[in-house]
Write a protein that holds these residues in place. Structure first.
Motif, PDB file in Angstrom:
ATOM      1  N   ALA A 183     -33.755 -34.337  33.280  1.00 33.68           N
ATOM      2  CA  ALA A 183     -33.454 -33.067  33.950  1.00 33.68           C
ATOM      3  C   ALA A 183     -32.657 -32.199  32.978  1.00 33.68           C
ATOM      4  O   ALA A 183     -31.422 -32.206  32.982  1.00 33.68           O
ATOM      5  CB  ALA A 183     -32.660 -33.325  35.221  1.00 33.68           C
ATOM      6  N   VAL A 184     -33.361 -31.438  32.137  1.00 33.53           N
ATOM      7  CA  VAL A 184     -32.645 -30.663  31.116  1.00 33.53           C
ATOM      8  C   VAL A 184     -31.765 -29.574  31.738  1.00 33.53           C
ATOM      9  O   VAL A 184     -30.779 -29.157  31.126  1.00 33.53           O
ATOM     10  CB  VAL A 184     -33.605 -30.051  30.068  1.00 33.53           C
ATOM     11  CG1 VAL A 184     -34.096 -31.109  29.102  1.00 33.53           C
ATOM     12  CG2 VAL A 184     -34.767 -29.345  30.703  1.00 33.53           C
ATOM     13  N   HIS A 185     -32.090 -29.140  32.970  1.00 36.85           N
ATOM     14  CA  HIS A 185     -31.239 -28.124  33.621  1.00 36.85           C
ATOM     15  C   HIS A 185     -29.848 -28.668  33.898  1.00 36.85           C
ATOM     16  O   HIS A 185     -28.908 -27.909  34.085  1.00 36.85           O
ATOM     17  CB  HIS A 185     -31.856 -27.672  34.951  1.00 36.85           C
ATOM     18  CG  HIS A 185     -33.104 -26.884  34.752  1.00 36.85           C
ATOM     19  ND1 HIS A 185     -33.102 -25.672  34.116  1.00 36.85           N
ATOM     20  CD2 HIS A 185     -34.393 -27.139  35.076  1.00 36.85           C
ATOM     21  CE1 HIS A 185     -34.345 -25.213  34.060  1.00 36.85           C
ATOM     22  NE2 HIS A 185     -35.136 -26.084  34.625  1.00 36.85           N
ATOM     23  N   GLU A 186     -29.724 -29.986  33.981  1.00 37.33           N
ATOM     24  CA  GLU A 186     -28.434 -30.591  34.282  1.00 37.33           C
ATOM     25  C   GLU A 186     -27.619 -30.832  33.017  1.00 37.33           C
ATOM     26  O   GLU A 186     -26.471 -31.255  33.094  1.00 37.33           O
ATOM     27  CB  GLU A 186     -28.625 -31.946  34.999  1.00 37.33           C
ATOM     28  CG  GLU A 186     -29.406 -31.844  36.286  1.00 37.33           C
ATOM     29  CD  GLU A 186     -28.711 -30.961  37.311  1.00 37.33           C
ATOM     30  OE1 GLU A 186     -27.468 -31.009  37.379  1.00 37.33           O
ATOM     31  OE2 GLU A 186     -29.416 -30.223  38.030  1.00 37.33           O
ATOM     32  N   PHE A 187     -28.233 -30.621  31.859  1.00 35.18           N
ATOM     33  CA  PHE A 187     -27.502 -30.898  30.618  1.00 35.18           C
ATOM     34  C   PHE A 187     -26.442 -29.817  30.395  1.00 35.18           C
ATOM     35  O   PHE A 187     -26.720 -28.625  30.571  1.00 35.18           O
ATOM     36  CB  PHE A 187     -28.468 -30.945  29.430  1.00 35.18           C
ATOM     37  CG  PHE A 187     -27.765 -31.361  28.170  1.00 35.18           C
ATOM     38  CD1 PHE A 187     -27.359 -32.673  28.012  1.00 35.18           C
ATOM     39  CD2 PHE A 187     -27.451 -30.436  27.186  1.00 35.18           C
ATOM     40  CE1 PHE A 187     -26.656 -33.059  26.876  1.00 35.18           C
ATOM     41  CE2 PHE A 187     -26.766 -30.817  26.052  1.00 35.18           C
ATOM     42  CZ  PHE A 187     -26.364 -32.123  25.895  1.00 35.18           C
ATOM     43  N   PRO A 188     -25.211 -30.221  30.037  1.00 35.12           N
ATOM     44  CA  PRO A 188     -24.148 -29.222  29.863  1.00 35.12           C
ATOM     45  C   PRO A 188     -24.336 -28.430  28.567  1.00 35.12           C
ATOM     46  O   PRO A 188     -23.681 -28.686  27.549  1.00 35.12           O
ATOM     47  CB  PRO A 188     -22.868 -30.065  29.822  1.00 35.12           C
ATOM     48  CG  PRO A 188     -23.299 -31.413  29.379  1.00 35.12           C
ATOM     49  CD  PRO A 188     -24.717 -31.598  29.830  1.00 35.12           C
ATOM     50  N   THR A 189     -25.200 -27.423  28.617  1.00 38.64           N
ATOM     51  CA  THR A 189     -25.560 -26.699  27.386  1.00 38.64           C
ATOM     52  C   THR A 189     -24.387 -25.869  26.843  1.00 38.64           C
ATOM     53  O   THR A 189     -24.259 -25.717  25.628  1.00 38.64           O
ATOM     54  CB  THR A 189     -26.767 -25.763  27.619  1.00 38.64           C
ATOM     55  OG1 THR A 189     -26.632 -25.188  28.897  1.00 38.64           O
ATOM     56  CG2 THR A 189     -28.071 -26.488  27.546  1.00 38.64           C
ATOM     57  N   THR A 190     -23.533 -25.344  27.743  1.00 38.44           N
ATOM     58  CA  THR A 190     -22.411 -24.530  27.239  1.00 38.44           C
ATOM     59  C   THR A 190     -21.469 -25.409  26.425  1.00 38.44           C
ATOM     60  O   THR A 190     -21.048 -25.052  25.322  1.00 38.44           O
ATOM     61  CB  THR A 190     -21.660 -23.894  28.431  1.00 38.44           C
ATOM     62  OG1 THR A 190     -22.623 -23.242  29.237  1.00 38.44           O
ATOM     63  CG2 THR A 190     -20.600 -22.925  27.990  1.00 38.44           C
ATOM     64  N   LEU A 191     -21.193 -26.565  26.974  1.00 36.06           N
ATOM     65  CA  LEU A 191     -20.323 -27.515  26.262  1.00 36.06           C
ATOM     66  C   LEU A 191     -20.959 -27.928  24.931  1.00 36.06           C
ATOM     67  O   LEU A 191     -20.300 -27.957  23.886  1.00 36.06           O
ATOM     68  CB  LEU A 191     -20.116 -28.728  27.167  1.00 36.06           C
ATOM     69  CG  LEU A 191     -19.450 -29.925  26.513  1.00 36.06           C
ATOM     70  CD1 LEU A 191     -17.973 -29.627  26.312  1.00 36.06           C
ATOM     71  CD2 LEU A 191     -19.635 -31.163  27.372  1.00 36.06           C
TER      72      LEU A 191
END
Ligand SMILES: Cc1ncc(COP(=O)(O)O)c(C=O)c1O
Length: 431
Positions: A78-86
């Motif tokens: 689930a790439v939407h759940e990956f903390p991209t900002t962090l």
């Protein structure tokens, strides 16, 4: 004006000398940087071409297609759940602070602090017994399999792997000229290869979560496989993909952790826990093999991107990785529950889901023996549902037709829609 002239001179648009003046350069930089169209050769038919044995053995492999994720995309987190900002902060911080030496490169075996962090993580989570010096950073599990095939196999060597099993691995071994023998999988995982495989050079296996059937290899089977490898001298390549996602019970120790004879190579990946575009994974090697692998990596890649490796090291050591696994494990278990409920409600008599306790996908067996996975795959695609036939994971005859159904990357509403749409497709196909 002075700044504009200085910039034009710096970019070679002006020849300027003190006391003489500034003149437009005789040769403009654009002429040196852009090829003239007329110099490009005209396109014609390709000449007859020699192909290497590897090229002739390679069959067409599906390319990446940038399509939105629908039910039931397999092999996807689930790439939407990956903390991209962090993640962006960690990458940006490493990029800002990059030293000249980091911009020049890193050890071909991988960024040393990352290798230490991976060794710590694998010791705690997978019971892997390894010094950081035995850890090599690779381009995903496929990168690990490719290195192993090139360095440890000669054309004609026998490789044993699961039936059904991961097609990508079979293709890479075959491309290297190996003869791939398929070994049946039962409820305890892959069987121990029989006497006719005693000259096998390598066994490739997915014990944590068999691909595609999902069974975990039992402890007695693990010990028997290791005893067989000791007796025959074969090496074992343990593909630990997806092992982080076990929803019930605690994971069994890895083959690598149980092995005392230095016969197991252990490969894993960050593709499924973090995001597939990262293309970073690890290979844990017996100490005597590390230098050869390092030389091949240095020759082919030099090293994998150091800044991403450094950011990944921070992601692991600052605890973000553990947090992300715990959060997504719960989410995927819920999504699996939604798929199982939907299947119980709408797919009875059409598709039988295999019992699943781990991973990002499951297998559904077609109840109608007249249907093939391939035709359902096509009909489902036309109805906006993505399923993959299990048939290509078999090297030999396909004993039972089924579908691989991914659930981890799919939101609950889309899972429910997918189940209902798939039920309609199967009803129609049966009629
Ligand atoms: C069993 C198995 N091993 C390895 C891989 C490839 O992993 P990576 O993305 O790390 O190369 C996959 C991909 O789906 C897989 O199913």
């Amino acid at each position: 004006v002075v700044a504009a002239f200085a910039q034009l001179a710096a970019e070679c648009y002006l020849d300027a000398s003190v006391g003489s003046g500034s003149y437009v350069s005789a040769v403009l930089p654009d002429d040196l940087l852009q090829a003239r169209r007329s110099l490009r050769p005209a396109r014609g038919p390709s000449p007859p071409r020699h192909r290497s044995r590897v090229a002739t053995r390679l069959v067409a492999v599906p390319r990446f297609e940038p399509r939105p994720v629908r039910a039931f995309r397999a092999n996807a987190p689930a790439v939407h759940e990956f903390p991209t900002t962090l993640w962006a902060q960690l990458v940006a911080r490493r990029a800002r602070r990059a030293t000249a030496s980091q911009l020049l490169g890193t050890d071909p075996r991988g960024y040393p602090p990352l290798r230490a962090a991976i060794a710590d993580y694998l010791a705690a989570a997978r019971g892997v017994v390894a010094d950081p010096d035995q850890v090599v950073v690779v381009s995903g599990v496929l990168g690990a399999i490719d290195l192993v095939a090139r360095l440890l196999l000669d054309p004609g060597d026998r490789v044993c792997m699961e039936e059904p099993g991961y097609r990508g691995a079979a293709l890479l071994f075959e491309a290297a000229g190996a003869r791939v023998a398929r070994i049946a999988v039962d409820s305890e995982g892959m069987a121990v290869p029989g006497a006719r495989h005693r000259n096998a050079r390598l066994v490739y296996v997915t014990p944590a979560h068999q691909f595609p059937l999902g069974v975990a290899m039992s402890l007695p089977r693990r010990l028997a496989l290791l005893a067989w490898a000791r007796r025959t001298g074969a090496l074992v390549l343990e593909d630990d993909y997806d092992s982080e996602y076990r929803f019930v019970g605690s994971p069994l120790p890895s083959l690598q952790g149980l092995d005392r004879s230095g016969r197991v190579l252990f490969a894993g990946s960050f593709s499924k826990v973090m995001f597939p575009a990262l293309r970073l994974g690890y290979l844990v090697l017996p100490p005597d093999l590390v230098d050869r692998f390092a030389s091949l990596i240095a020759l082919v890649h030099r090293f994998l991107p150091p800044l991403e490796q450094a950011a990944l090291c921070d992601f692991l050591t600052l605890g973000h990785f553990g947090r992300h696994v715990r959060r997504t494990r719960q989410l995927y278990a819920q999504r699996l529950g939604v798929l199982a409920d939907g299947a119980a409600r709408h797919l009875g008599g059409l598709l039988e889901l295999a019992p699943t306790e781990a991973g990002l996908q499951t297998v559904g067996w077609l109840c109608d023996p007249a249907l093939t996975g391939a035709e359902v795959e096509r009909a489902a695609a036309a109805a906006g549902v993505e399923v993959a036939s299990v048939a290509p994971t078999y090297g030999g005859p396909v004993p039972r037709q089924g579908l691989v159904l991914g659930f981890a990357a799919i939101r609950e509403r889309e899972l429910r829609r997918g189940v209902e749409a798939l039920a309609r497709v199967l009803e129609r196909a049966r009629r």
